[in-house]
Design a protein around this motif. Structure first.
Motif, short mmCIF file in Angstrom:
data_model
loop_
_atom_site.label_atom_id
_atom_site.label_comp_id
_atom_site.label_asym_id
_atom_site.label_seq_id
_atom_site.Cartn_x
_atom_site.Cartn_y
_atom_site.Cartn_z
N ASP A 187 0.99 -1.32 -0.08
CA ASP A 187 -0.08 0.10 -0.06
C ASP A 187 0.85 1.11 -0.06
OD1 ASP A 187 -2.46 -1.33 -0.01
OD2 ASP A 187 -2.51 -1.61 2.25
N GLY A 188 1.90 1.28 -0.66
CA GLY A 188 2.78 2.31 -0.89
C GLY A 188 3.91 2.38 0.47
N TRP A 189 4.02 1.55 1.39
CA TRP A 189 4.75 1.92 2.56
C TRP A 189 6.23 1.19 2.04
CZ3 TRP A 189 4.73 4.58 6.67
CH2 TRP A 189 3.29 4.97 7.28
N LEU A 190 6.38 0.57 0.86
CA LEU A 190 7.80 0.13 0.73
C LEU A 190 8.02 0.21 -0.81
CD1 LEU A 190 7.57 -3.42 2.70
CD2 LEU A 190 8.56 -1.21 3.62
N ARG A 191 9.18 0.61 -1.09
CA ARG A 191 9.67 0.47 -2.26
C ARG A 191 10.62 -0.93 -2.52
NH1 ARG A 191 11.62 6.08 -5.20
NH2 ARG A 191 9.55 7.14 -5.00
N LEU B 49 14.30 -3.37 0.68
CA LEU B 49 13.21 -2.76 0.92
C LEU B 49 13.44 -1.31 1.63
CD1 LEU B 49 11.41 -5.70 2.37
CD2 LEU B 49 11.00 -5.04 0.03
N VAL B 50 12.73 -0.37 0.96
CA VAL B 50 13.13 0.97 1.25
C VAL B 50 11.61 1.58 2.00
CG1 VAL B 50 14.21 3.11 1.34
CG2 VAL B 50 15.19 1.18 -0.18
N ALA B 51 11.81 2.08 3.02
CA ALA B 51 10.37 2.58 3.67
C ALA B 51 10.33 3.96 2.91
CB ALA B 51 10.32 2.74 5.26
N SER B 52 8.64 4.02 2.50
CA SER B 52 8.44 5.05 2.01
C SER B 52 7.38 5.97 2.92
CB SER B 52 7.71 5.00 0.67
OG SER B 52 7.40 6.16 -0.18
N TYR B 53 7.71 7.16 3.35
CA TYR B 53 6.74 7.68 4.23
C TYR B 53 5.94 8.54 3.67
CZ TYR B 53 11.15 6.83 7.33
OH TYR B 53 11.88 6.11 7.87
N PRO B 54 4.54 8.76 4.18
CA PRO B 54 3.61 9.44 3.67
C PRO B 54 3.89 10.87 3.55
CG PRO B 54 2.82 8.27 5.35
CD PRO B 54 4.28 7.87 5.34
N GLY B 55 3.60 11.69 2.70
CA GLY B 55 3.69 13.22 2.53
C GLY B 55 4.86 13.47 1.73
N ARG B 56 5.29 12.62 0.99
CA ARG B 56 6.53 12.88 -0.05
C ARG B 56 6.54 12.23 -1.31
NH1 ARG B 56 9.88 12.15 5.28
NH2 ARG B 56 7.55 12.37 5.93
N HIS B 57 6.80 12.55 -2.13
CA HIS B 57 7.00 11.99 -3.61
C HIS B 57 5.71 11.43 -3.99
CE1 HIS B 57 11.10 12.84 -4.34
NE2 HIS B 57 11.50 12.28 -3.17
N ASP B 58 5.66 10.20 -4.29
CA ASP B 58 4.43 9.71 -4.76
C ASP B 58 3.20 9.57 -3.78
OD1 ASP B 58 5.87 7.80 -3.52
OD2 ASP B 58 5.45 6.09 -5.07
N ARG B 59 3.55 9.66 -2.60
CA ARG B 59 2.49 9.93 -1.41
C ARG B 59 2.37 11.12 -1.15
NH1 ARG B 59 3.68 5.18 2.96
NH2 ARG B 59 1.21 5.49 3.16
N MET B 60 2.75 12.30 -2.01
CA MET B 60 2.39 13.68 -1.44
C MET B 60 1.17 13.99 -0.99
SD MET B 60 4.51 16.42 -1.12
CE MET B 60 5.65 16.13 -2.30
N GLY B 61 0.40 13.34 -1.53
CA GLY B 61 -1.12 13.71 -1.14
C GLY B 61 -1.92 13.06 0.35
N GLU B 62 -0.97 12.18 0.62
CA GLU B 62 -1.09 11.61 2.07
C GLU B 62 -0.91 12.52 3.34
OE1 GLU B 62 -0.43 7.40 2.28
OE2 GLU B 62 -0.10 7.63 0.13
N PRO B 63 -1.52 12.30 4.28
CA PRO B 63 -1.03 13.16 5.59
C PRO B 63 0.26 12.56 6.36
CG PRO B 63 -2.98 11.73 6.04
CD PRO B 63 -2.86 11.71 4.56
N CYS B 64 1.08 13.32 6.52
CA CYS B 64 2.35 12.97 7.21
C CYS B 64 2.05 12.19 8.44
CB CYS B 64 3.13 14.16 7.45
SG CYS B 64 3.76 14.98 6.14
#
Length: 266
Positions: A17-21, A60-75
């Protein structure tokens, strides 16, 4: 064991669900490494690591909300929430030996994920790698996240690791500041916490000129390392891992191979 080059961009999939690359192995997967980025950082910072550990190692690299392809999600602004979400995301990938690497804020996050894997799921990581961050029992709360934008930017500049052209552009700063403030809220409101052992070896790394963490501070990670500890001091500051990429990755790679006994149960 050779560290892979980063001249060719490795393939990457977005999972959980977007949390990992996910940088897939090209042969049968024998081990995985989960990387947790620093405050204000993103998964893209570690893109060059994608093929650095050989064909049978998956990154696996964690992808935090609020940046890049998750820019629209709340941090996320809480360490506990962030650790819960990352643990949930990585759990399906613990079918082979799983090691964790966290830089700066990511080191604290890696420790929290390791504890959750052990205490909630009975599966300790193969190893915990921590970089440029005090251990949990030495941390003290800070109020930087409550200060103005300039104070945050000044701290980011002091630590390094962020392109000055981004920090100096008002439009780009406005885009990245929410994630920076959210991450510094996590950093500023986390700790101190008990030196809870993680049930696996702990490897610590630091630059010898780090302005925020001392060699003595990094040595104290041994208090959570009942299964073995090693500290590497490399030339450089808080972001030594940019200039010292090759020696750092060689150390991590050797330790990944030494942890091939299989997933641990606690």
């Amino acid at each position: 064991m050779n560290v892979g080059t980063h001249r060719t961009a490795p393939p990457v999939n977005v999972v959980a669900d977007g949390w990992l690359r996910r940088y897939p192995a090209t042969t049968d997967v024998r081990r995985r490494l989960l990387v947790l980025p620093h405050a204000g950082g993103s998964a893209g910072f570690f893109h060059s690591w994608g093929t650095a550990f050989g064909s049978d190692t998956e990154l696996l690299v964690a992808s935090y909300p609020g940046r890049h392809d998750r820019m629209g999600e709340p941090c996320v602004t809480s360490m506990d929430e962030l650790a819960d979400r990352v643990t949930e995301a990585v759990l399906p990938f613990h079918d082979v030996p799983l090691s964790l690497f966290g830089h700066s804020m990511g080191a604290s996050l890696a420790h929290e994920v390791a504890l959750r894997l052990r205490h909630r799921h009975g599966r300790s990581p193969a190893a915990l790698h921590v970089s440029s961050r005090m251990p949990p029992h030495r941390l003290t709360p800070r109020d930087l996240h409550e200060q103005g934008d300039e104070a945050l930017i000044d701290e980011v500049r002091r630590l390094g690791g962020t392109d000055e052209s981004v920090l100096g552009d008002p439009d780009l700063r406005e885009i990245i500041l929410p994630a920076i403030r959210a991450d510094f809220t996590i950093v500023g409101t986390y700790g101190p916490r008990p030196a809870d052992p993680v049930g696996c070896p702990v490897y610590a790394y630091i630059g010898d000129e780090d302005p925020s963490t001392s060699v003595e501070d990094m040595s104290a990670w041994s208090d959570v390392a009942a299964d073995g500890f090693r500290l590497d001091v490399l030339p450089g500051g808080h972001f030594y891992l940019v200039e010292q990429r090759e020696p750092l990755l060689r150390s991590v790679l050797a330790r990944l191979h030494s942890a091939d006994d299989g997933p641990r149960s606690s």
